[in-house]
Design an enzyme around this catalytic site. Sequence first.
Site, PDB file in Angstrom:
ATOM      1  CE  LYS A 114     -31.883  24.414  75.591  1.00  0.00           C
ATOM      2  NZ  LYS A 114     -31.268  25.105  74.479  1.00  0.00           N
ATOM      3  N   GLY A 135     -36.024  35.658  86.374  1.00  0.00           N
ATOM      4  CA  GLY A 135     -37.237  36.138  85.715  1.00  0.00           C
ATOM      5  C   GLY A 135     -38.432  35.213  85.870  1.00  0.00           C
ATOM      6  N   GLY A 180     -30.481  37.497  85.469  1.00  0.00           N
ATOM      7  CA  GLY A 180     -29.157  37.030  85.043  1.00  0.00           C
ATOM      8  C   GLY A 180     -28.079  37.400  86.050  1.00  0.00           C
ATOM      9  NE  ARG A 189     -35.490  43.997  87.508  1.00  0.00           N
ATOM     10  CZ  ARG A 189     -35.109  43.433  86.375  1.00  0.00           C
ATOM     11  NH1 ARG A 189     -35.212  44.097  85.235  1.00  0.00           N
ATOM     12  NH2 ARG A 189     -34.619  42.210  86.364  1.00  0.00           N
TER      13      ARG A 189
HETATM   14  C1  3PG Z   1     -32.956  42.006  83.320  1.00  0.00           C
HETATM   15  O1  3PG Z   1     -34.165  42.215  83.125  1.00  0.00           O
HETATM   16  O2  3PG Z   1     -32.513  40.859  83.561  1.00  0.00           O
HETATM   17  C2  3PG Z   1     -32.030  43.184  83.356  1.00  0.00           C
HETATM   18  O3  3PG Z   1     -32.693  44.381  83.284  1.00  0.00           O
HETATM   19  C3  3PG Z   1     -30.981  43.069  82.299  1.00  0.00           C
HETATM   20  O4  3PG Z   1     -31.569  43.167  81.042  1.00  0.00           O
HETATM   21  P1  3PG Z   1     -30.800  42.581  79.773  1.00  0.00           P
HETATM   22  O5  3PG Z   1     -30.802  41.076  79.921  1.00  0.00           O
HETATM   23  O6  3PG Z   1     -31.570  43.052  78.575  1.00  0.00           O
HETATM   24  O7  3PG Z   1     -29.390  43.115  79.795  1.00  0.00           O
END
Ligand code: 3PG
Length: 382
Positions: A192, A339, A362, A34
């Site tokens: 899920k 992730g 997300g 990143r």
């Molecule tokens: C992530 O790693 O998905 C982003 O940096 C967002 O982090 P967060 O889910 O803690 O807001």
Amino acid sequence: MIHMKDIDLKNKRVFIRLDLNVPLYNNKITSSARIDCSIPTIQLALKKHAKIIIASHLGRPEEGKYNEKFSLFPIFKYLKKKLPEVNIIFSKNYLQGIKIESNQIVVLENVRFNYGETKNDIDLSKKYANLCDIFVMDAFATAHRIESSTYGICDFVKQACIGPLLFSEIKILKNIFNKPIHPVVTVIGGAKVSTKFKLLNSLLKITDSMLVGGGIANTFISTNYSIGKSLYEKSFQEKAKKLYETKKIFLPIDSRVCTSFSIKSKSKIKLISNILPNEEILDIGDQTIKNYKEVIKKAKTIIWNGPMGVFEFPNFRKGTEEIAKSIANSSSFSIAGGGDTIAVIDLFNLKNKISYISTGGGSFLKFIENKTLPILERLKKF
Ligand code: 3PG
């Protein structure tokens, strides 16, 4: 939306929100992806002779409290190494104002140490806005969060714009949806179906074949077979049946099972129709791998999110590994996000073989679900 490349930044204080939320182990960065993806944005600001303020969160610390474990200091040190010729300083206390010169970079301490950040607090948003002349939003991976440094600041700055990374991530995703090159194969795994139901719906609109694994597949399978102790969601069975009616969904016909959920458990291949009450599905089986690979071979576009099983357990890794490698070796345009997906790519060292790896988790899913994000709509108003 106004793009950062089209604005005059000379001698302007430019607050750039990046997502430098990288994994750390013992204060050492374990994946710099990143940060590396954000460096071109910093270089563009340097080229334009801006006074650069860099902001990011790291992890999820308790707000209002400093906690060394979540400090951005290791990221600051990494940036200094990567940009040795640049004057970069670190600022812990910045909310009342900072001194900065052109072509200098100030890296702010974790914005989530500031009280109100994740609640999009108005006072905090104003304080961020007071630090700068221009706000650049370039944190794609946090672009689904409505927080003071990602969203609220827009209410108090004169000028805000989109940064190059956020722009390119959105452009690639939009292109896939607006002009999909068929056959489009989506590979979906994870635990899920409830968390990905909207995503599946959205993807099915452009997908020719959807290969499903993980706990998500179990919910589909459970509408026809008993699946023993396997994870599934009863409340989503009807919705799963409806999705299956699209005739685009491929499900496992065999799987790797065990009788106790443990890293030491041995795996046994069973047909989906023969799962015993004391057995649990933790990975797809060999025949399913073969079938899925055949579909992947014919793809022109592959969208991949989620593992096929519990890849953290070596005995239940084969399905995820084989499918990941087959995506990597395909000549199609492949895009991966999320992730767990990135963890799989790292585990099998496939980084250079996937056409596009999104920096988002997300946010990647949210954008596919809704085709927009709140901050994108907000930036359109400048
Ligand atoms: C992530 O790693 O998905 C982003 O940096 C967002 O982090 P967060 O889910 O803690 O807001």
